[in-house]
Design a protein around this motif. Structure first.
Motif, PDB file in Angstrom:
ATOM      1  N   PHE A   1       0.631  -1.280   0.150  1.00  0.00           N
ATOM      2  CA  PHE A   1      -0.057  -0.031   0.041  1.00  0.00           C
ATOM      3  C   PHE A   1       0.797   1.222   0.089  1.00  0.00           C
ATOM      4  N   LYS A   2       2.004   1.206   0.264  1.00  0.00           N
ATOM      5  CA  LYS A   2       3.128   2.384   0.431  1.00  0.00           C
ATOM      6  C   LYS A   2       2.973   3.270  -0.600  1.00  0.00           C
TER       7      LYS A   2
ATOM      8  N   ASN B   1       9.083  -1.544   2.005  1.00  0.00           N
ATOM      9  CA  ASN B   1       7.877  -1.210   1.146  1.00  0.00           C
ATOM     10  C   ASN B   1       7.942   0.159   0.764  1.00  0.00           C
TER      11      ASN B   1
ATOM     12  N   PHE C   1       6.249   7.340   7.656  1.00  0.00           N
ATOM     13  CA  PHE C   1       4.830   7.578   8.151  1.00  0.00           C
ATOM     14  C   PHE C   1       4.640   8.709   9.106  1.00  0.00           C
TER      15      PHE C   1
ATOM     16  N   PRO D   1      -2.868  -3.439  10.577  1.00  0.00           N
ATOM     17  CA  PRO D   1      -1.401  -3.831  10.948  1.00  0.00           C
ATOM     18  C   PRO D   1      -0.765  -2.278  11.415  1.00  0.00           C
ATOM     19  N   LEU D   2       0.039  -2.315  12.428  1.00  0.00           N
ATOM     20  CA  LEU D   2       0.559  -1.069  12.930  1.00  0.00           C
ATOM     21  C   LEU D   2       2.176  -1.121  13.068  1.00  0.00           C
ATOM     22  N   SER D   3       2.611  -0.333  12.508  1.00  0.00           N
ATOM     23  CA  SER D   3       4.340  -0.083  12.969  1.00  0.00           C
ATOM     24  C   SER D   3       4.591   1.534  13.181  1.00  0.00           C
TER      25      SER D   3
ATOM     26  N   GLY E   1       2.728   3.707  12.338  1.00  0.00           N
ATOM     27  CA  GLY E   1       1.429   4.367  12.606  1.00  0.00           C
ATOM     28  C   GLY E   1       0.610   5.289  11.299  1.00  0.00           C
ATOM     29  N   GLY E   2       1.462   5.390  10.437  1.00  0.00           N
ATOM     30  CA  GLY E   2       0.837   6.166   9.444  1.00  0.00           C
ATOM     31  C   GLY E   2      -0.281   5.591   8.762  1.00  0.00           C
ATOM     32  N   LEU E   3      -0.269   4.133   8.389  1.00  0.00           N
ATOM     33  CA  LEU E   3      -1.586   3.467   7.868  1.00  0.00           C
ATOM     34  C   LEU E   3      -2.618   3.738   8.797  1.00  0.00           C
TER      35      LEU E   3
ATOM     36  N   SER F   1       7.975  -5.873   8.094  1.00  0.00           N
ATOM     37  CA  SER F   1       7.461  -4.722   7.766  1.00  0.00           C
ATOM     38  C   SER F   1       7.157  -3.913   8.849  1.00  0.00           C
TER      39      SER F   1
ATOM     40  N   GLU G   1       2.775 -11.021   3.121  1.00  0.00           N
ATOM     41  CA  GLU G   1       3.769 -10.823   4.377  1.00  0.00           C
ATOM     42  C   GLU G   1       3.227 -11.224   5.565  1.00  0.00           C
TER      43      GLU G   1
HETATM   44  C1  LIG Z   1       4.490  -0.076   6.132  1.00  0.00           C
HETATM   45  C2  LIG Z   1       3.970  -1.500   6.334  1.00  0.00           C
HETATM   46  C3  LIG Z   1       2.864  -1.627   7.528  1.00  0.00           C
HETATM   47  C4  LIG Z   1       2.905  -0.525   8.757  1.00  0.00           C
HETATM   48  O1  LIG Z   1       2.386   0.560   8.235  1.00  0.00           O
HETATM   49  P1  LIG Z   1       2.866   1.966   9.320  1.00  0.00           P
HETATM   50  O2  LIG Z   1       2.338   3.204   8.599  1.00  0.00           O
HETATM   51  O3  LIG Z   1       4.262   1.943   9.408  1.00  0.00           O
HETATM   52  O4  LIG Z   1       2.080   1.622  10.499  1.00  0.00           O
HETATM   53  C5  LIG Z   1       2.111  -2.786   7.300  1.00  0.00           C
HETATM   54  N1  LIG Z   1       2.279  -3.679   6.547  1.00  0.00           N
HETATM   55  C6  LIG Z   1       3.344  -3.532   5.514  1.00  0.00           C
HETATM   56  C7  LIG Z   1       3.473  -4.773   4.494  1.00  0.00           C
HETATM   57  C8  LIG Z   1       4.047  -2.350   5.342  1.00  0.00           C
HETATM   58  O5  LIG Z   1       4.881  -2.216   4.324  1.00  0.00           O
END
Ligand SMILES: *Cc1c(COP(=O)(O)O)cnc(C)c1O
Length: 333
Positions: free
Chosen positions: A51-52, A76, A144, A173-175, A177-179, A228, A275
């Motif tokens: 999605f990035k 990504n 993000f 899914p949270l890393s 947090g931009g998504l 990711s 993934e």
């Molecule tokens: C970047 C990413 C995320 C998390 O997105 P954030 O905006 O960093 O929380 C989740 N899944 C995939 C495959 C990603 O590339």
């Protein structure tokens, strides 16, 4: 400045025809498990396999005639920036740590970007990107913590709510947090009662730790099937942290064994290659860690994984991650 719904709607116009309109498909198996309609937003179908591209296209569209762009990325985001820069005819230099799987590095080179591999953490890669900005005048596209990136990712929330206005729960899914910030912003602006749940792996979940502490905190970066989702949120985080704090209803953590199992489920039941980061929503439901009180959607965020590792998982073999061994188990046994 915090993005608002109007920014997400503007982003939707920027990405139209390039990165929009991925399918939202039902998962009959997961619907059975959840006892609710359970839908998968297939961002693994994007041109870069994740999605990035949405955030990157929106960020690059805001630049004038720059010398070029750079970013630091677990993979990504780097692909997204490389693709978006090429679309605009800009030079792109992508900085990443040694923890990033080879498949992702090659994927980025194939998109015409330069790759710099620096250090063992996202922080080392970040330092190199900062140097390129200072010394070579490149413009950094953050992964993000950026209003345009968040607005771009938020278009996923718009599309889900437009396709299925009856959705009650979004598992994101949270890393960094931009998504989650973008999706929660868009979905709640359209339907305030939607519950948005962020989901991370239980080791090295930087946003989760930061939300608990009430401020950005650093976590140790460890190898994960959800690679990711690794990396910090930035000690100077200005947007994605406060937005996740204000907009997420809950954050849930899943184990590596639960991610392993959910990757098998998505493959064998829905025939989707994705993934580890994508299946955390399924993993949380399969493990009974999140209750879904209505039609639910999760985002299958990307497909850029190491196929050797994936083959081991779907054939039920052990997987070694740094100092941890995930015991293999064949699906259906
Ligand atoms: C970047 C990413 C995320 C998390 O997105 P954030 O905006 O960093 O929380 C989740 N899944 C995939 C495959 C990603 O590339």
């Amino acid at each position: 400045m915090r993005p608002v719904l109007a920014d997400v709607l503007a982003a939707a116009r920027v990405i139209a025809g390039l990165a929009d309109a991925t399918p939202l498909v039902p998962s009959p198996y997961m619907s059975g498990v959840a006892g609710q309609d359970f839908l998968l937003k297939l961002e693994n179908m994007q041109p870069i396999g994740a999605f990035k591209l949405r955030g990157a296209l929106n960020a690059v569209a805001g630049l004038g005639e720059a010398a070029g762009v750079t970013c630091c990325s677990t993979g990504n985001h780097g692909r997204g920036v490389a693709y978006a820069a090429r679309a605009r005819g800009l030079r792109a230099v992508v900085c990443m740590s040694e923890l990033v799987p080879r498949a992702k590095v090659e994927g980025i080179r194939a998109l015409g970007a330069e790759v710099r591999i620096v250090g063992r953490s996202q922080d080392d890669a970040q330092a190199e990107a900062a140097r390129l900005v200072a010394e070579e005048g490149l413009v950094e596209i953050p992964p993000f913590d950026d209003a345009r990136v968040i607005a771009g990712q938020g278009t996923i929330g718009l599309e889900i709510m437009a396709a299925r206005p009856d959705i009650e729960v979004l598992l994101v899914p949270l890393s960094g947090g931009g998504l989650a910030a973008g999706v929660a912003l868009a979905a709640k602006a359209i339907k305030p009662s939607v519950r948005v749940v962020g989901i991370s792996m239980d080791r090295g979940a930087a946003m989760h730790e930061s939300l608990r502490a009430g401020r950005p905190v650093a976590v140790e970066e460890v190898a994960s099937l959800a690679d990711s989702l690794g990396g910090g949120i930035g000690m100077g985080n200005r947007l994605s942290f406060p937005m996740c704090r204000d907009l997420l209803d809950e954050v849930v953590l899943v184990t590596e064994a639960e991610i392993y199992r959910a990757m098998q489920v998505l493959y064998y039941e829905d025939r989707i290659v994705a993934e580890g980061a994508c299946v955390v929503g399924l993993a949380a439901v399969l493990a009974g860690k999140v209750s879904v009180g209505g039609p639910t959607a999760t985002i299958i965020t990307g497909r850029n994984l190491d196929m050797e590792m994936f083959t081991r998982i779907i054939t039920g073999q052990d997987v070694v991650l740094g100092d941890m061994v995930i015991e293999g188990r064949r699906y259906g046994t």
